[in-house]
Design a protein around this motif. Structure first.
Motif, PDB file in Angstrom:
ATOM      1  N   PRO B 131      27.578  30.610  13.338  1.00  0.00           N
ATOM      2  CA  PRO B 131      27.655  31.590  12.247  1.00  0.00           C
ATOM      3  C   PRO B 131      28.736  31.292  11.213  1.00  0.00           C
ATOM      4  O   PRO B 131      29.795  30.762  11.540  1.00  0.00           O
ATOM      5  CB  PRO B 131      27.962  32.904  12.975  1.00  0.00           C
ATOM      6  N   TYR B 147      20.777  35.337  10.100  1.00  0.00           N
ATOM      7  CA  TYR B 147      21.399  34.389  11.028  1.00  0.00           C
ATOM      8  C   TYR B 147      20.431  34.144  12.181  1.00  0.00           C
ATOM      9  O   TYR B 147      19.905  35.089  12.773  1.00  0.00           O
ATOM     10  CB  TYR B 147      22.734  34.916  11.567  1.00  0.00           C
ATOM     11  N   GLU B 306      19.628  39.366  11.965  1.00  0.00           N
ATOM     12  CA  GLU B 306      19.839  38.355  13.003  1.00  0.00           C
ATOM     13  C   GLU B 306      18.541  38.096  13.763  1.00  0.00           C
ATOM     14  O   GLU B 306      17.796  39.029  14.064  1.00  0.00           O
ATOM     15  CB  GLU B 306      20.915  38.849  13.976  1.00  0.00           C
TER      16      GLU B 306
END
Lengths: 335, 338
Positions: B131, B147, B306
């Motif tokens: 990250p 992400y 995410e």
């Protein structure tokens, strides 16, 4: 043995008028050019033209700015390396000194939150390592190669110990602005590198220190006989290299947003490569500031261009190596 | 002594050429892993291709781009420590007309400068594997579309569950990567939580992700703890080093070794009955998901903040399947981008 009076007028010329000097041939004119010194700037121009034709975007303002930004750290390191090589020395610890200075900056900042103090500590760390190198070489009478090779390992190890092997985030507006703000495509980091380049040029060619530095590089014995304090000059050269490493550390931390104990060996290799490309004699006594800087820009532009063309990074070090060896080959013809 | 005026003249000539070039602002894209069709051009900047993990990631990016008819260029750092080199590569690519960027940064902040320029031009950025630091990104005005990466705590937990199943009770030792490394710590924490109250964790050591260091550490740990029942290694390379140490000590039948990554050597070792299990994470799938996310982001679609990439426990029973499918996942997984 010839008995001809060299001052006598030649046939076909008026008495009392000096004969015209014979026009130098093309070969003689080419021979008078200091090829090693012009090789890097000339190659840089050729590279810019070549890549610019192949990819018009290569010479776009944005990409030129990207190249300058990428070159800034290397440019500063190259200045320090040039001063050392001019004395017929070499500083193999330059990248490790930068790493140690970066760690010093990060640790100071994390403890005090003062970026000014952190920058000062980084610079002092760099100078201290440089002075220590110089003292060991001059007073300890140890070869510069061995001293700086040992310091490469020692500084790297110390950086790992101080940082406990972990990076420290340094998120600071001043450092961020240093690497992204400025005048158009010229960021503050690039401007700093350019200002230091001008100062280094003046120091080498407009001061007695510069004269002494080149004299020491040419012949320590002759310089000492002329009254030059050779040890002081050598220590000063390594201190300059250390201060450049400390300055580069500030730019490095600004660039990556953290102080990291990674060894940064590519900077060592490229700093020496740029000096070689710049035609600075590894035997000392002959130096220039502009050409090694052109060498640094050349290496950066080469990698930038190859990246833009999508060439695998496996081939990029090969290309750099070929360019450096070619430059060293050219330098043979200027001995 | 001669002042090098020629150099100054030559550099001035070069400078004038640069200034002449400044008038040109067209940014043509460079060549890369090109596929016909598709409007989106994707640039990926990942970690060093001297590591099989990132080679598999590159393969995933290339093959997904090829499948979707997307023009993709992949550039990588020279090594796992080449933070500035990786940053320079991103900055070089950022000047070209890519519709989206996939980044796998070496550190949390080394790509932030380049990403700031990309975000300023409203080009989407997909972050994979490691990250980007949230504080650094916020300070620089970097916007991350999504992400995509492994839940390392979960991966460690799966290894812990497998260890409990294999050993049931007794002492185990943990071998982590670099001391303080976030990924290593997450895997060790996940494992520790899974075995808590079931197995006795006697010691945790750092072996810097290296096979030889893990071998040495495991040898010492076995001497200090003759009744040790198992080892957990935070990556396969270290796991294979431990396997060798266990063999050298003649304890292959009494000590269970489990690691994380699922690289080819580890899968083969599981098949051969040396390594008990590996928790496979799939860099290939991470690369694929990165390209898919980029396509959606470039098209203006919303993405989850995410996306957890798949992991799977590979034991001897499924090692053949895993090897046959390598580097792709051998189990189907729920892809939120499909």
């Amino acid at each position: 043995m010839s008995t001809t009076d060299p001052t006598a007028p030649r046939a076909g010329t008026e008495p009392g008028v000096a004969p015209p000097a014979p026009r130098p041939t093309a070969r003689q004119r080419l021979g008078s050019v200091a090829w090693p010194e012009v090789a890097a700037p000339a190659a840089l121009v050729l590279l810019l033209v070549g890549f610019g034709i192949a990819d018009p975007g290569f010479l776009a303002t944005g990409n030129l700015g990207a190249m300058l930004q990428a070159a800034a750290i290397l440019m500063v390191l190259v200045l320090g390396q040039t001063f050392v090589v001019a004395t017929a020395g070499i500083d193999l610890s330059v990248a490790s000194t930068m790493t140690l200075s970066a760690i010093a900056l990060g640790e100071t900042y994390s403890r005090t939150s003062s970026i000014l103090l952190a920058v000062v500590v980084a610079l002092v760390t760099g100078v201290a390592v440089g002075v220590l190198n110089g003292l060991l070489i001059t007073k300890g009478r140890i070869t510069d190669f061995i001293v700086t090779l040992g310091m490469l390992s020692a500084a790297s190890g110390l950086a790992l110990i101080v940082a406990d092997g972990k990076p420290t985030q340094v998120i600071d507006r001043f450092l961020l602005d240093l690497t992204v703000r400025g005048f158009g495509i010229v960021t503050w980091a690039v401007l700093l590198a350019l200002v230091l380049t001008v100062l280094a040029h003046l120091l080498l060619f407009r001061t007695s220190f510069g004269t002494h530095l080149l004299a020491v590089g040419g012949s320590v014995r002759a310089a000492r006989a002329s009254g030059v304090r050779t040890d002081r000059v050598k220590i000063a050269a390594y201190a300059l290299s250390g201060s450049c490493a400390g300055t580069a550390a500030v730019l490095l931390v600004g660039r990556v947003g953290a102080s990291e104990p990674a060894s940064n060996t590519s900077f060592l290799l490229n700093s020496v490569a740029a000096v070689v490309l710049g035609g600075v004699s590894l035997f000392g006594g002959r130096a220039t500031i502009v050409s090694p800087i052109a060498g640094a820009l050349l290496l950066t532009a080469l990698v930038n261009g190859l990246t833009r063309f999508g060439l695998s990074e496996f081939y990029q070090p090969l290309a750099v190596g070929v360019v450096v060896i070619a430059a060293a080959f050219l330098a043979r013809f200027d001995r | 002594m001669r002042t090098p005026h020629r150099s100054l003249v030559a550099l001035a000539l070069g400078g004038s050429l640069v200034l002449a070039g400044c008038g040109s602002s067209s940014d043509d894209g460079g060549s890369g892993s090109t596929a016909s069709g598709g409007d989106t051009k994707v640039a990926a900047v990942i970690k060093g291709l001297d590591n099989p993990f990132f080679q598999a990631m590159e393969q995933g990016i290339d093959e997904q781009a090829d499948q979707d008819g997307v023009d993709a260029t992949v550039q990588a750092a020279q090594s796992i420590t080449d933070t500035t080199g990786q940053s320079d590569k991103l900055t070089a690519l950022a000047q070209q007309d890519y519709g989206c960027f996939v980044v796998n940064p070496i550190s949390g902040s080394n790509l932030v400068n380049g990403l700031a320029r990309i975000s300023a031009s409203d080009t989407p950025v997909v972050n994979i594997d490691s990250p980007v630091d949230a504080d650094a990104a916020e300070e620089a005005g970097v916007d991350i579309a999504t992400y995509i990466g492994t839940d390392n705590t979960e991966a460690g937990g799966k290894a812990g569950d497998e260890m409990v199943e294999a050993v049931s009770s007794g002492k185990v030792a943990l071998v982590g990567g670099i001391s303080g490394d976030v990924t290593s710590n997450a895997r060790l924490d996940g494992f520790t939580q899974a075995v808590d109250g079931k197995l006795d964790v006697v010691q945790t050591v750092a072996a810097d992700w290296e096979r030889q260091k893990a071998l040495t550490a495991a040898t010492t740990l076995m001497q200090d703890n003759p009744d040790l029942k198992g080892f957990f290694a935070a990556n396969d390379d270290m796991g294979l080093g431990i396997v060798q140490a266990v063999k050298n000590a003649g304890k292959a039948d009494s000590i269970t070794v489990i690691s994380v990554d699922g690289n080819k050597d580890a899968l083969q070792s599981v098949k051969d009955g040396d390594l008990h299990a590996t928790v496979a994470q799939y860099p290939y799938a991470i690369g694929q998901l990165g390209v898919q996310a980029c396509e959606k982001a470039a098209a203006g679609d919303d993405l989850p903040a995410e996306i957890v990439s798949p992991t799977a426990v590979v034991t001897s029973g499924v090692a053949d399947q895993a090897l046959a499918k390598f580097p792709a996942p051998f189990e189907s997984f729920d892809n939120p981008l499909d």
